[in-house]
Each structure stands twice: as C-alpha cells, then as structure tokens.
Design a protein around this motif. Structure first.
Motif, PDB file in Angstrom:
ATOM      1  N   MET A 196       0.840  -1.201   0.000  1.00  0.00           N
ATOM      2  CA  MET A 196       0.000   0.000   0.000  1.00  0.00           C
ATOM      3  C   MET A 196       0.874   1.250   0.000  1.00  0.00           C
ATOM      4  N   LYS A 197       0.648   2.122  -0.955  1.00  0.00           N
ATOM      5  CA  LYS A 197       1.424   3.356  -1.059  1.00  0.00           C
ATOM      6  C   LYS A 197       0.991   4.358   0.006  1.00  0.00           C
ATOM      7  N   LYS A 198       1.972   5.153   0.456  1.00  0.00           N
ATOM      8  CA  LYS A 198       1.702   6.181   1.459  1.00  0.00           C
ATOM      9  C   LYS A 198       2.207   7.522   0.929  1.00  0.00           C
ATOM     10  N   TYR A 199       1.359   8.532   1.037  1.00  0.00           N
ATOM     11  CA  TYR A 199       1.704   9.867   0.544  1.00  0.00           C
ATOM     12  C   TYR A 199       1.430  10.896   1.640  1.00  0.00           C
ATOM     13  N   GLN A 200       2.105  12.042   1.507  1.00  0.00           N
ATOM     14  CA  GLN A 200       1.782  13.194   2.347  1.00  0.00           C
ATOM     15  C   GLN A 200       1.746  14.440   1.476  1.00  0.00           C
ATOM     16  N   VAL A 201       0.767  15.292   1.720  1.00  0.00           N
ATOM     17  CA  VAL A 201       0.687  16.575   1.031  1.00  0.00           C
ATOM     18  C   VAL A 201       1.559  17.574   1.785  1.00  0.00           C
TER      19      VAL A 201
ATOM     20  N   ASP B  38       8.349  11.481   6.388  1.00  0.00           N
ATOM     21  CA  ASP B  38       9.402  11.072   5.450  1.00  0.00           C
ATOM     22  C   ASP B  38      10.084   9.791   5.934  1.00  0.00           C
ATOM     23  N   LYS B  39      10.413   9.771   7.213  1.00  0.00           N
ATOM     24  CA  LYS B  39      11.104   8.606   7.779  1.00  0.00           C
ATOM     25  C   LYS B  39      10.209   7.369   7.790  1.00  0.00           C
ATOM     26  N   LEU B  40       8.890   7.585   7.840  1.00  0.00           N
ATOM     27  CA  LEU B  40       7.941   6.470   7.844  1.00  0.00           C
ATOM     28  C   LEU B  40       7.579   6.015   6.435  1.00  0.00           C
ATOM     29  N   GLY B  41       8.194   6.645   5.443  1.00  0.00           N
ATOM     30  CA  GLY B  41       7.995   6.196   4.068  1.00  0.00           C
ATOM     31  C   GLY B  41       6.846   6.851   3.333  1.00  0.00           C
ATOM     32  N   PHE B  42       6.382   8.009   3.806  1.00  0.00           N
ATOM     33  CA  PHE B  42       5.323   8.735   3.103  1.00  0.00           C
ATOM     34  C   PHE B  42       5.957   9.586   1.992  1.00  0.00           C
ATOM     35  N   GLU B  43       5.580   9.314   0.778  1.00  0.00           N
ATOM     36  CA  GLU B  43       6.098  10.068  -0.358  1.00  0.00           C
ATOM     37  C   GLU B  43       5.507  11.476  -0.380  1.00  0.00           C
ATOM     38  N   GLU B  44       6.363  12.464  -0.576  1.00  0.00           N
ATOM     39  CA  GLU B  44       5.900  13.853  -0.576  1.00  0.00           C
ATOM     40  C   GLU B  44       5.247  14.230  -1.906  1.00  0.00           C
ATOM     41  N   ILE B  45       4.114  14.914  -1.809  1.00  0.00           N
ATOM     42  CA  ILE B  45       3.494  15.543  -2.976  1.00  0.00           C
ATOM     43  C   ILE B  45       3.410  17.032  -2.667  1.00  0.00           C
TER      44      ILE B  45
ATOM     45  N   GLN C 100      -2.210   6.598  -6.015  1.00  0.00           N
ATOM     46  CA  GLN C 100      -2.753   5.326  -6.464  1.00  0.00           C
ATOM     47  C   GLN C 100      -3.975   4.928  -5.633  1.00  0.00           C
ATOM     48  N   PRO C 101      -4.893   4.151  -6.225  1.00  0.00           N
ATOM     49  CA  PRO C 101      -6.058   3.662  -5.469  1.00  0.00           C
ATOM     50  C   PRO C 101      -5.636   2.847  -4.248  1.00  0.00           C
ATOM     51  N   HIS C 102      -6.457   2.903  -3.202  1.00  0.00           N
ATOM     52  CA  HIS C 102      -6.257   2.143  -1.970  1.00  0.00           C
ATOM     53  C   HIS C 102      -4.960   2.516  -1.253  1.00  0.00           C
ATOM     54  N   SER C 103      -4.568   3.779  -1.409  1.00  0.00           N
ATOM     55  CA  SER C 103      -3.378   4.272  -0.730  1.00  0.00           C
ATOM     56  C   SER C 103      -3.768   4.974   0.569  1.00  0.00           C
ATOM     57  N   ILE C 104      -2.763   5.532   1.230  1.00  0.00           N
ATOM     58  CA  ILE C 104      -2.959   6.341   2.434  1.00  0.00           C
ATOM     59  C   ILE C 104      -2.429   7.743   2.148  1.00  0.00           C
TER      60      ILE C 104
END
Length: 227
Positions: free
Chosen positions: A1-6, A29-36, A69-73
């Motif tokens: 499951m992909k993880k993002y942060q705004v 960032d350290k928890l693997g949330f990709e920055e947007i 992506q669908p079903h992400s966080i």
C-alpha cells in the motif's frame, strides 16, 4: 500500500511553514510517506492574480489526485488558512473514487481558540470530520472536542504532546523551573517584539496549556536568566 503526504510550500522556499508542520513532514518522510508538493501563492490584491491563483490551485490538486494510487494512504496537515479551489473536491474524489484512506494531523482547532475568521475554516473543519478515516491530535482537550462533535473515539489518536521533534543537545542544557512558588505579581510588565510566526506558535502553545500566557513568559524569563 502506497503512502503519501501533502506538503504545502511557498514557491520561493522549500519550507513547509512553522516548526510543527515541518516536524510532521520529517517524521512522515522517515515512515515512508512520499511527498506531494502543492505550491502556495503569496498574497495579492489584484483580482486577476487571485483568479489565476485559484486556477493554478485547481491544477495542483488535480495533479495530486492523478498521482495517488487507489487504496493508498494520504496524510494531510490542517488547518488550511487559504482558500484553494479544487482541494476539497479532490479529497472527496480520492476517498470515494479511489478508496484512499485520509489521515488528518490537526495542529489547531480554530473553534477552540475562538479564532474563526470566516465560514471557510468552519466548512473545512466540518468537511474533515466527514472525510477523515483517522484524526491525529495532540491533547485531551482536542480529543474531547472531536468526540463532542460526534467523531468516533476509536478513530482518534491523541499524541498528548505539543512539540514533535526536540533538539536534545539544546534541551539538555536547560533547567527545569517550577511555577508553584513563583509570585507572578512581582514581575514588571515588559513589551517585546517577536516575529508573527513565532507569536502564532506561542499562542497555539498557550491555547493547549494549563498555564496562561503570563506564566509561560515568566517561565521562559526564568530559564533565560538562569543560563
């Protein structure tokens, strides 16, 4: 499951704002949330520029929607202080069209501070209650407020902290000062000048503290004088 942060940033800076949002950004960032990145626009009095800015925001949030992506966080920090056309629209599309889980980190609750400036902030708050799968807040006062508003208790995360990241090297050089024996009436009044951002951070601290502004300022004064 992909993880993002705004991450909201001014175009002229990579800075996401005050300490709390920057701390959350670093932790995510350290928890693997990709920055947007969503670029903020500076203030303008020009009507044409305001319209152009909102069109730009619409495009920015469309890009956010397409990237996730669908079903992400998705991790979102609130409150938002500027109107951004398309933001709420695409949050809804993410939740209902892509089944994205929305996590909101709440730094302030304007209603608790009595600081609602307009209906925009109230509408944003109500929308968050409807969209959030999880709300992360930082004290019991906030948690009780959300529960009173009808938000499910089991979807609240109370961190019970104000600051997120500390400089332990600097912290270890400070002394603990107790207010219990301080006679605050003995202090003379003083005028100080601070940056607006610093004062806003200080007001947030006061609004979520059992001490009032005067007591906190006196504590800071004591720490300064004893170092």
């Amino acid at each position: 499951m992909k993880k993002y942060q705004v991450v909201l940033t001014l175009q002229s800076s990579a800075n996401a704002g005050s300490k709390a949002p920057n701390d959350v950004r670093k932790i995510a960032d350290k928890l693997g949330f990709e920055e947007i990145i969503v670029n903020l626009k500076g203030y303008t009095s020009s009507y044409i520029d305001k319209v152009n800015n909102q069109i730009t925001y619409m495009n920015e949030w469309r890009k956010v929607y397409k990237k996730i992506q669908p079903h992400s966080i998705l991790l979102v920090q609130v409150p938002f202080y500027a109107r951004q056309f398309g933001r709420l629209h695409y949050f809804k599309k993410l939740k209902y069209h892509k089944a994205v889980k929305l996590i909101f980190v709440v730094h302030d609750v304007e209603e608790l501070r009595g600081a609602y400036e307009n209906n925009l902030q109230r509408k944003q708050f109500d929308a968050m209650l409807n969209l959030a799968d999880v709300i992360i807040e930082h004290n019991k006062k906030m948690a009780d407020f959300f529960i009173k508003k009808g938000y499910p208790k089991d979807r609240l995360v109370n961190l019970d902290i104000f600051d997120y990241l500390c400089d332990y090297e600097k912290l270890s050089n400070k002394k603990d000062i107790s207010l219990e024996n301080e006679n605050i009436t003995d202090f003379k009044s003083v005028n100080i000048r601070v940056e607006k951002e610093t004062w806003e951070d200080f007001e947030r601290l006061c609004s979520n503290s059992s001490f009032n502004k005067k007591e906190i300022i006196i504590t800071i004064k004591c720490i300064t004088n004893n170092n």
